[in-house]
Design a protein around this motif. Structure first.
Motif, mmCIF file in Angstrom:
data_model
loop_
_atom_site.group_PDB
_atom_site.id
_atom_site.type_symbol
_atom_site.label_atom_id
_atom_site.label_comp_id
_atom_site.label_asym_id
_atom_site.label_seq_id
_atom_site.Cartn_x
_atom_site.Cartn_y
_atom_site.Cartn_z
ATOM 1 N N ARG A 49 17.607 -34.788 29.297
ATOM 2 C CA ARG A 49 16.858 -35.867 29.923
ATOM 3 C C ARG A 49 17.645 -37.171 29.787
ATOM 4 N NH1 ARG A 49 10.964 -35.902 29.309
ATOM 5 N NH2 ARG A 49 11.376 -34.624 27.483
ATOM 6 N N THR A 117 2.340 -30.235 32.074
ATOM 7 C CA THR A 117 2.402 -30.270 30.610
ATOM 8 C C THR A 117 1.345 -29.375 29.972
ATOM 9 O OG1 THR A 117 3.336 -32.494 30.692
ATOM 10 C CG2 THR A 117 2.454 -31.750 28.581
ATOM 11 N N SER A 226 4.790 -36.497 21.826
ATOM 12 C CA SER A 226 5.979 -37.356 21.796
ATOM 13 C C SER A 226 7.218 -36.599 22.240
ATOM 14 C CB SER A 226 6.217 -37.916 20.393
ATOM 15 O OG SER A 226 6.789 -36.920 19.560
ATOM 16 N N HIS A 227 8.206 -37.334 22.761
ATOM 17 C CA HIS A 227 9.512 -36.734 23.060
ATOM 18 C C HIS A 227 10.612 -37.629 22.484
ATOM 19 C CE1 HIS A 227 8.698 -39.394 26.583
ATOM 20 N NE2 HIS A 227 9.957 -39.727 26.378
ATOM 21 N N GLU A 228 10.307 -38.226 21.338
ATOM 22 C CA GLU A 228 11.257 -39.114 20.685
ATOM 23 C C GLU A 228 11.511 -38.632 19.264
ATOM 24 O OE1 GLU A 228 9.221 -42.803 21.038
ATOM 25 O OE2 GLU A 228 9.769 -43.074 23.147
ATOM 26 N N THR A 251 17.089 -28.915 23.152
ATOM 27 C CA THR A 251 16.196 -30.009 23.558
ATOM 28 C C THR A 251 15.332 -30.453 22.394
ATOM 29 O OG1 THR A 251 16.162 -29.167 25.822
ATOM 30 C CG2 THR A 251 14.401 -30.679 25.191
ATOM 31 N N GLU A 255 15.077 -34.247 20.870
ATOM 32 C CA GLU A 255 13.954 -35.084 21.275
ATOM 33 C C GLU A 255 12.663 -34.903 20.476
ATOM 34 O OE1 GLU A 255 13.188 -34.852 25.445
ATOM 35 O OE2 GLU A 255 15.300 -34.817 26.005
ATOM 36 N N ALA A 256 12.479 -33.776 19.845
ATOM 37 C CA ALA A 256 11.193 -33.480 19.206
ATOM 38 C C ALA A 256 11.166 -33.979 17.767
ATOM 39 C CB ALA A 256 10.916 -31.975 19.252
ATOM 40 N N CYS A 296 6.381 -29.040 22.195
ATOM 41 C CA CYS A 296 7.023 -29.242 23.489
ATOM 42 C C CYS A 296 7.226 -30.729 23.755
ATOM 43 C CB CYS A 296 6.216 -28.605 24.620
ATOM 44 S SG CYS A 296 4.579 -29.321 24.890
ATOM 45 N N VAL A 297 8.259 -31.018 24.545
ATOM 46 C CA VAL A 297 8.563 -32.404 24.911
ATOM 47 C C VAL A 297 8.522 -32.596 26.422
ATOM 48 C CG1 VAL A 297 9.944 -32.832 22.854
ATOM 49 C CG2 VAL A 297 11.055 -31.969 24.927
#
Length: 316
Positions: A49, A117, A226-228, A251, A255-256, A296-297
């Motif tokens: 991403r 999602t 969250s995806h940070e 991923t 990001e997770a 999941c992100v």
């Protein structure tokens, strides 16, 4: 869908939010994602991403290719927007045919996110949750929390939904939403997680929402808020004793935050992470002797699979 290349006389079709939701049901969205994984797609093929700083916020660029179709979602996150009466997150999706990369459809991206999602969460929960799961606990009261209640009710016959949130009014609204779906529902507290069969975390929290030790060994927990890497909803204690399923290892490690921080604290390793595709195809067995966590992100292939379904559904 017939691939009809875009020209000035034949502009790409625009799909507004309600048209997207009318074209693809939560169940169909889940099936589209399942079919993509069973068909052999490997989520690791998605590019990372893209995250570009813009003003006080940032832009997210999410491209993907699935055979004859390609697409990209452009999302923006502007933290100050709620004070302006605007959404914090806004998005637009471009769907193209792969041979010519001509834009075939343009879609309101937030509705696509709201649809795909919970679909990937429900797909995971359908494989990971106990077949006789009775109690669904939801942390969060926003659009994703509401959509997850509907999506999860389609994979298990819940006798009760418990909603936990910071705003009494929003919790009441979420409870009412569940009740309108025909579910028994009530407000709860973080302590109620000890009795939950399935737990959904759909919040903007940066710190764990509850003590992971309270989660039963038979429970399934889905965290998608969250995806940070510096934010998490689940503590390392839970991640360390659970079977942890992710969309894609690379991923998740980028990001997770739930994964990244548990690994940094020594509670989890990269080898512990089980790809969702392996669970869906049966390549990996579900360990029912301990909690199952799906973190999941959100990935680009999910948007694309559902976007193609939107166009096909509208034409049908």
């Amino acid at each position: 869908m017939t691939q009809d290349h875009s020209t000035p006389e034949n502009a790409p079709r625009w799909f507004a939010a309600q048209q997207i939701l009318d074209a693809v049901s939560p169940r169909r969205a889940r099936k589209l994602l399942e079919e993509t994984l069973v068909g052999g797609f490997h989520p690791g093929e998605d590019p990372a991403r893209g995250n570009v700083t813009a003003g006080q916020g940032h832009m997210l660029l999410m491209p993907s290719v699935l055979g004859a179709w390609s697409g990209i979602k452009v999302a923006t996150v502007s933290p100050g927007n709620p004070e302006r009466g605007l959404p914090r997150i806004q998005a637009t999706y471009l769907l193209m045919d792969t041979p010519t990369l001509s834009v075939q459809a343009v879609m309101e991206g937030n509705a696509l996110t709201t649809l795909r999602t919970p679909a990937v969460s429900a797909l995971a929960a359908d494989h990971l949750a106990a077949p006789d799961a009775q109690t669904l606990m939801v942390f969060g009261t926003g659009p994703q929390a509401l959509s997850h209640i509907e999506a999860f009710a389609d994979v298990r016959d819940f006798s009760e939904v418990v909603v936990c949130g910071r705003s009494t009014e929003k919790v009441a609204a979420a409870v009412g939403h569940a009740q309108r779906l025909g579910l028994a529902a009530r407000a709860g507290t973080a302590e109620d997680v000890r009795d939950a069969d399935v737990v959904v975390c759909a919040t903007s929290a940066a710190e764990p929402l509850f003590d992971g030790a309270l989660v039963r060994d038979a429970a399934c927990v889905v965290a998608m808020g969250s995806h940070e890497p510096d934010a998490r909803e689940l503590d390392a204690a839970l991640m360390g004793r659970a079977q942890v399923v992710v969309e894609d290892r690379g991923t998740a490690l980028r990001e997770a935050g739930d994964v990244v921080q548990a690994v940094a604290e020594g509670a989890l390793t990269e080898e512990d992470l089980v790809p969702l595709a392996d669970v869906v195809t049966g390549a990996a067995a579900v360990d029912r002797s301990r909690p199952r966590v799906f973190k999941c992100v959100g990935m680009s292939w999910q948007d694309l699979a559902v976007a193609v379904g939107v166009v096909d559904g509208a034409e049908a």
